[in-house]
Write a protein that holds these residues in place. Structure first.
Motif, PDB file in Angstrom:
ATOM      1  N   MET A   1       0.752 -13.312  -8.585  1.00 37.47           N
ATOM      2  CA  MET A   1      -0.452 -12.364  -8.207  1.00 37.47           C
ATOM      3  C   MET A   1      -1.575 -13.191  -8.887  1.00 37.47           C
ATOM      4  O   MET A   1      -1.696 -13.537  -9.888  1.00 37.47           O
ATOM      5  CB  MET A   1      -0.343 -11.037  -8.830  1.00 37.47           C
ATOM      6  N   VAL A   5      -7.177 -10.705  -8.493  1.00 35.80           N
ATOM      7  CA  VAL A   5      -6.598  -9.278  -8.136  1.00 35.80           C
ATOM      8  C   VAL A   5      -6.055  -8.322  -9.387  1.00 35.80           C
ATOM      9  O   VAL A   5      -6.330  -7.336  -9.328  1.00 35.80           O
ATOM     10  CB  VAL A   5      -5.326  -9.504  -7.105  1.00 35.80           C
ATOM     11  N   ARG A   6      -5.669  -9.182 -10.225  1.00 33.98           N
ATOM     12  CA  ARG A   6      -5.105  -8.590 -11.530  1.00 33.98           C
ATOM     13  C   ARG A   6      -6.444  -7.715 -12.413  1.00 33.98           C
ATOM     14  O   ARG A   6      -6.304  -7.034 -12.650  1.00 33.98           O
ATOM     15  CB  ARG A   6      -4.195  -9.396 -12.525  1.00 33.98           C
ATOM     16  N   LEU A   8      -9.364  -6.904 -10.826  1.00 30.17           N
ATOM     17  CA  LEU A   8      -9.630  -5.770 -10.111  1.00 30.17           C
ATOM     18  C   LEU A   8      -8.877  -4.623 -10.269  1.00 30.17           C
ATOM     19  O   LEU A   8      -9.331  -3.554 -10.438  1.00 30.17           O
ATOM     20  CB  LEU A   8      -9.935  -6.052  -8.635  1.00 30.17           C
ATOM     21  N   GLN A   9      -7.504  -4.867 -10.176  1.00 32.75           N
ATOM     22  CA  GLN A   9      -6.436  -3.672 -10.480  1.00 32.75           C
ATOM     23  C   GLN A   9      -6.696  -3.166 -11.921  1.00 32.75           C
ATOM     24  O   GLN A   9      -6.833  -1.859 -12.067  1.00 32.75           O
ATOM     25  CB  GLN A   9      -5.064  -4.111 -10.501  1.00 32.75           C
ATOM     26  N   LEU A  10      -6.907  -3.839 -12.971  1.00 32.01           N
ATOM     27  CA  LEU A  10      -7.123  -3.481 -14.241  1.00 32.01           C
ATOM     28  C   LEU A  10      -8.663  -2.467 -14.418  1.00 32.01           C
ATOM     29  O   LEU A  10      -8.815  -1.689 -15.009  1.00 32.01           O
ATOM     30  CB  LEU A  10      -7.102  -4.537 -15.256  1.00 32.01           C
ATOM     31  N   LYS A  11      -9.539  -3.198 -13.688  1.00 28.58           N
ATOM     32  CA  LYS A  11     -10.959  -2.657 -13.622  1.00 28.58           C
ATOM     33  C   LYS A  11     -10.752  -1.029 -13.209  1.00 28.58           C
ATOM     34  O   LYS A  11     -11.378  -0.350 -13.774  1.00 28.58           O
ATOM     35  CB  LYS A  11     -11.799  -3.605 -12.919  1.00 28.58           C
ATOM     36  N   LYS A  12     -10.170  -1.267 -11.910  1.00 28.65           N
ATOM     37  CA  LYS A  12     -10.192   0.213 -11.555  1.00 28.65           C
ATOM     38  C   LYS A  12      -9.532   1.171 -12.361  1.00 28.65           C
ATOM     39  O   LYS A  12      -9.644   2.486 -12.396  1.00 28.65           O
ATOM     40  CB  LYS A  12      -9.329   0.282  -9.895  1.00 28.65           C
ATOM     41  N   LYS A  13      -8.391   0.799 -12.850  1.00 27.97           N
ATOM     42  CA  LYS A  13      -7.413   1.772 -13.929  1.00 27.97           C
ATOM     43  C   LYS A  13      -8.377   2.140 -15.227  1.00 27.97           C
ATOM     44  O   LYS A  13      -8.249   3.108 -15.458  1.00 27.97           O
ATOM     45  CB  LYS A  13      -6.107   0.884 -14.332  1.00 27.97           C
ATOM     46  N   ASP A  16     -11.030   4.563 -13.891  1.00 28.31           N
ATOM     47  CA  ASP A  16     -10.249   5.860 -13.673  1.00 28.31           C
ATOM     48  C   ASP A  16     -10.151   6.525 -15.159  1.00 28.31           C
ATOM     49  O   ASP A  16     -10.006   7.786 -15.212  1.00 28.31           O
ATOM     50  CB  ASP A  16      -9.002   5.692 -13.029  1.00 28.31           C
ATOM     51  N   ASP A  56      -0.550  -6.838 -18.885  1.00 29.27           N
ATOM     52  CA  ASP A  56       0.390  -6.970 -17.690  1.00 29.27           C
ATOM     53  C   ASP A  56       1.579  -5.832 -17.993  1.00 29.27           C
ATOM     54  O   ASP A  56       2.377  -5.696 -17.243  1.00 29.27           O
ATOM     55  CB  ASP A  56       0.927  -8.276 -17.480  1.00 29.27           C
ATOM     56  N   GLU A  58       2.373  -1.365 -19.357  1.00 24.73           N
ATOM     57  CA  GLU A  58       2.218  -0.285 -19.730  1.00 24.73           C
ATOM     58  C   GLU A  58       1.550  -0.049 -21.034  1.00 24.73           C
ATOM     59  O   GLU A  58       0.422   0.300 -21.601  1.00 24.73           O
ATOM     60  CB  GLU A  58       2.858   0.985 -19.456  1.00 24.73           C
TER      61      GLU A  58
END
Length: 75
Positions: A1, A5-6, A8-13, A16, A56, A58
């Protein structure tokens, strides 16, 4: 990946998890993929280059969340 992209995914998480509390920005490093650092209130709480690795799993995410909570509490 792709790293972008990783990120942006972490940023959103993180957004939230901490709505309205974080200012998350990213800066690409040409020809180098070794930098991923998280600073809260001027304090470095996560550094991929410093040995924390990329977020990468939890367990790494929860460790980062705990570090951010502690840094925000110190404010």
């Amino acid at each position: 990946m792709a790293l972008a992209v990783r990120f942006l995914q972490l940023k959103k998480k993180l957004e939230d998890e901490f709505p309205g509390c974080l200012d998350i920005c990213g800066e690409g490093t040409p020809q180098v993929t070794g930098f991923f650092e998280v600073m809260v209130a001027g304090k470095l709480v996560h550094s991929k280059k410093g040995g924390d690795g990329y977020v990468d799993t939890e367990s790494k995410f929860l460790k980062l969340v705990a570090a951010i909570k502690a840094a925000l509490a110190q404010g």
